[in-house]
Design a protein around this motif. Structure first.
Motif, PDB file in Angstrom:
ATOM      1  N   GLN A  88      33.587  47.053  29.956  1.00 43.18           N
ATOM      2  CA  GLN A  88      34.791  46.650  30.688  1.00 43.18           C
ATOM      3  C   GLN A  88      36.002  46.585  29.756  1.00 43.18           C
ATOM      4  O   GLN A  88      37.129  46.911  30.166  1.00 43.18           O
ATOM      5  N   TYR A  89      35.779  46.164  28.530  1.00 44.87           N
ATOM      6  CA  TYR A  89      36.865  46.105  27.549  1.00 44.87           C
ATOM      7  C   TYR A  89      37.423  47.507  27.296  1.00 44.87           C
ATOM      8  O   TYR A  89      38.644  47.707  27.264  1.00 44.87           O
ATOM      9  N   LEU A  90      36.529  48.480  27.120  1.00 43.95           N
ATOM     10  CA  LEU A  90      36.974  49.845  26.842  1.00 43.95           C
ATOM     11  C   LEU A  90      37.769  50.428  28.010  1.00 43.95           C
ATOM     12  O   LEU A  90      38.764  51.125  27.804  1.00 43.95           O
ATOM     13  N   GLN A  91      37.342  50.119  29.227  1.00 36.64           N
ATOM     14  CA  GLN A  91      37.998  50.720  30.388  1.00 36.64           C
ATOM     15  C   GLN A  91      39.265  49.961  30.802  1.00 36.64           C
ATOM     16  O   GLN A  91      40.323  50.570  30.991  1.00 36.64           O
ATOM     17  N   SER A  92      39.136  48.642  30.950  1.00 32.25           N
ATOM     18  CA  SER A  92      40.249  47.882  31.528  1.00 32.25           C
ATOM     19  C   SER A  92      41.271  47.425  30.501  1.00 32.25           C
ATOM     20  O   SER A  92      42.440  47.238  30.830  1.00 32.25           O
ATOM     21  N   THR A  93      40.837  47.219  29.251  1.00 31.88           N
ATOM     22  CA  THR A  93      41.771  46.753  28.218  1.00 31.88           C
ATOM     23  C   THR A  93      42.322  47.920  27.402  1.00 31.88           C
ATOM     24  O   THR A  93      43.527  48.011  27.166  1.00 31.88           O
ATOM     25  N   MET A  94      41.427  48.832  26.993  1.00 32.85           N
ATOM     26  CA  MET A  94      41.888  49.992  26.233  1.00 32.85           C
ATOM     27  C   MET A  94      42.406  51.103  27.137  1.00 32.85           C
ATOM     28  O   MET A  94      43.107  52.001  26.673  1.00 32.85           O
ATOM     29  N   GLY A  95      42.000  51.085  28.409  1.00 30.51           N
ATOM     30  CA  GLY A  95      42.481  52.096  29.349  1.00 30.51           C
ATOM     31  C   GLY A  95      41.694  53.389  29.335  1.00 30.51           C
ATOM     32  O   GLY A  95      42.189  54.410  29.826  1.00 30.51           O
ATOM     33  N   LEU A 244      38.521  40.904  35.932  1.00 27.82           N
ATOM     34  CA  LEU A 244      39.632  41.672  35.376  1.00 27.82           C
ATOM     35  C   LEU A 244      40.050  42.812  36.289  1.00 27.82           C
ATOM     36  O   LEU A 244      41.243  43.051  36.491  1.00 27.82           O
ATOM     37  N   ALA A 245      39.091  43.535  36.856  1.00 30.79           N
ATOM     38  CA  ALA A 245      39.432  44.655  37.733  1.00 30.79           C
ATOM     39  C   ALA A 245      40.227  44.172  38.939  1.00 30.79           C
ATOM     40  O   ALA A 245      41.225  44.792  39.330  1.00 30.79           O
ATOM     41  N   GLY A 246      39.804  43.054  39.537  1.00 36.61           N
ATOM     42  CA  GLY A 246      40.536  42.512  40.674  1.00 36.61           C
ATOM     43  C   GLY A 246      41.929  42.052  40.294  1.00 36.61           C
ATOM     44  O   GLY A 246      42.885  42.244  41.053  1.00 36.61           O
ATOM     45  N   ALA A 251      47.762  42.884  40.350  1.00 33.77           N
ATOM     46  CA  ALA A 251      49.020  43.057  39.615  1.00 33.77           C
ATOM     47  C   ALA A 251      49.708  44.356  39.992  1.00 33.77           C
ATOM     48  O   ALA A 251      50.939  44.409  40.133  1.00 33.77           O
ATOM     49  N   GLY A 252      48.908  45.428  40.187  1.00 37.79           N
ATOM     50  CA  GLY A 252      49.493  46.701  40.591  1.00 37.79           C
ATOM     51  C   GLY A 252      50.072  46.647  41.987  1.00 37.79           C
ATOM     52  O   GLY A 252      51.139  47.215  42.256  1.00 37.79           O
ATOM     53  N   THR A 253      49.367  45.966  42.892  1.00 34.02           N
ATOM     54  CA  THR A 253      49.844  45.851  44.272  1.00 34.02           C
ATOM     55  C   THR A 253      51.145  45.060  44.346  1.00 34.02           C
ATOM     56  O   THR A 253      52.073  45.412  45.087  1.00 34.02           O
ATOM     57  N   LEU A 254      51.228  43.977  43.555  1.00 35.32           N
ATOM     58  CA  LEU A 254      52.418  43.128  43.584  1.00 35.32           C
ATOM     59  C   LEU A 254      53.527  43.647  42.666  1.00 35.32           C
ATOM     60  O   LEU A 254      54.654  43.143  42.735  1.00 35.32           O
ATOM     61  N   GLY A 255      53.209  44.623  41.820  1.00 35.31           N
ATOM     62  CA  GLY A 255      54.204  45.110  40.865  1.00 35.31           C
ATOM     63  C   GLY A 255      54.539  44.085  39.806  1.00 35.31           C
ATOM     64  O   GLY A 255      55.709  43.903  39.454  1.00 35.31           O
ATOM     65  N   LYS A 256      53.501  43.406  39.293  1.00 35.67           N
ATOM     66  CA  LYS A 256      53.688  42.364  38.281  1.00 35.67           C
ATOM     67  C   LYS A 256      52.983  42.757  36.989  1.00 35.67           C
ATOM     68  O   LYS A 256      51.800  42.432  36.788  1.00 35.67           O
ATOM     69  N   PRO A 257      53.675  43.454  36.090  1.00 34.70           N
ATOM     70  CA  PRO A 257      53.041  43.827  34.818  1.00 34.70           C
ATOM     71  C   PRO A 257      52.676  42.628  33.955  1.00 34.70           C
ATOM     72  O   PRO A 257      51.732  42.687  33.169  1.00 34.70           O
ATOM     73  N   ASP A 258      53.422  41.532  34.115  1.00 33.12           N
ATOM     74  CA  ASP A 258      53.099  40.325  33.343  1.00 33.12           C
ATOM     75  C   ASP A 258      51.730  39.773  33.728  1.00 33.12           C
ATOM     76  O   ASP A 258      50.983  39.292  32.868  1.00 33.12           O
ATOM     77  N   LEU A 259      51.396  39.848  35.017  1.00 29.93           N
ATOM     78  CA  LEU A 259      50.089  39.376  35.475  1.00 29.93           C
ATOM     79  C   LEU A 259      48.976  40.241  34.898  1.00 29.93           C
ATOM     80  O   LEU A 259      47.918  39.731  34.505  1.00 29.93           O
ATOM     81  N   ALA A 260      49.223  41.561  34.807  1.00 30.91           N
ATOM     82  CA  ALA A 260      48.219  42.459  34.220  1.00 30.91           C
ATOM     83  C   ALA A 260      47.988  42.125  32.754  1.00 30.91           C
ATOM     84  O   ALA A 260      46.838  42.083  32.281  1.00 30.91           O
TER      85      ALA A 260
END
Length: 315
Positions: A88-95, A244-246, A251-260
């Motif tokens: 999950q770290y590799l996918q969601s944190t590193m992208g 993290l995925a949720g 964050a993407g739906t609300l347009g909040k990069p700070d939340l991400a």
């Protein structure tokens, strides 16, 4: 015996996994742990009472068998738990994409392919106790270093790969000598028991590693991100606190990069905490192996006798 073991372990793992969601003191979770204790106790009683037990518990009186089984179970605890969180770290944190994240873990397998065969030669030279204890120590260092992985500006080569390499070396050093100790500590008539325990310790250690470390991470993640969700709709809060995925989706739906960014940091904080707990478990296993596992294996004893060299397996 099989039915009792299935129900007992199912209740135990269910309680561990659902604890962060339901609450560790909720009636459902306390009930699951109570069922696990009672049913596993009944399993032990039944196996002792039975004329043909599925698992002869008397084999655990053999220190070599018990120490090797514990070492094998906890090295798989560390491997499965850390892999579960690192993916999950590799996918969601590193992208990284799913395919690239899988490819990023391939060096782990490659290093194990090299180290595992060498562990048998090392065991012949320095003894089972030192090799298995060293492998668990490598795993401990790896977990401690994973607990320092950054949330930003991550380098796979500089940050992730060295930690994977240390865990792979630890795995490679433990598996073959521990398996030999389990199988070699029993007479041939009980080879089936040894083989079954060898597999069971791996599967149980892996399941508990994912359940325990995953739940510890989830608990810390929910606590860390809670303050950032105040004021948001209840549905969004539930989605973001689920993992993290949720949180990234919300964050993407609300347009909040700070939340991400907050969610990624909360996940990394939770992963750090889980890895520290995992390191505590593996270093405890290394100490136990150091105290209980005989220095040499039976094959070494037989070899030394065959060439006329005295040895003391009790050491």
């Amino acid at each position: 015996g099989a039915s009792l073991s299935i129900v007992g372990l199912l209740s135990l793992v269910y309680g561990i996994i659902e604890g962060p969601t339901e609450g560790w003191t909720s009636p459902k979770i306390l009930g699951a742990f109570t069922i696990a204790i009672v049913v596993l106790g009944a399993f032990a009683w039944w196996e002792v009472k039975s004329d043909h037990p599925m698992l002869n518990l008397s084999v655990f009186e053999n220190r070599r068998f018990s120490a090797a089984s514990l070492g094998l179970m906890l090295i798989f605890f560390a491997m499965f738990g850390s892999t579960f969180l690192l993916t999950q770290y590799l996918q969601s944190t590193m992208g990284l994409s799913t395919l690239r994240a899988g490819a990023a873990l391939l060096p782990w397998a490659g290093i194990m392919l090299v180290v595992a065969p060498l562990s048998a030669r090392l065991t012949e030279r320095v003894g089972t106790k030192l090799v298995v204890g060293t492998g668990l120590s490598f795993a401990t260092v790896s977990l401690l270093l994973i607990s320092t992985l950054p949330a930003n500006n991550i380098s796979y080569v500089g940050d992730v790969l060295p930690r994977l390499a240390l865990m792979a070396i630890g795995m490679g050093l433990v598996m073959a000598p521990a398996t030999e100790s389990i199988m070699g500590s029993l007479p041939r008539a009980k080879a089936g028991v040894g083989s079954a325990m060898n597999d069971t310790t791996r599967e149980l250690g892996g399941a508990l590693g994912v359940a325990v470390l995953g739940s510890l991470m989830a608990s810390r993640f929910s606590t860390s991100i809670a303050t950032s969700l105040s004021g948001l709709p209840a549905q969004v809060q539930a989605q973001a606190s689920s993992g993290l995925a949720g949180a990234l989706k919300a964050a993407g739906t609300l347009g909040k990069p700070d939340l991400a960014a907050t969610a990624r940091q909360a996940y990394v904080d939770g992963m750090h905490f889980a890895m520290l707990v995992g390191a505590t478990v593996t270093i405890a296993a290394a100490v136990i192996v150091r105290r209980l596992l005989p220095r040499v294996s039976m094959s070494q004893v037989e070899s030394s006798h065959s060439i006329g060299q005295p040895t003391s397996p009790a050491n």
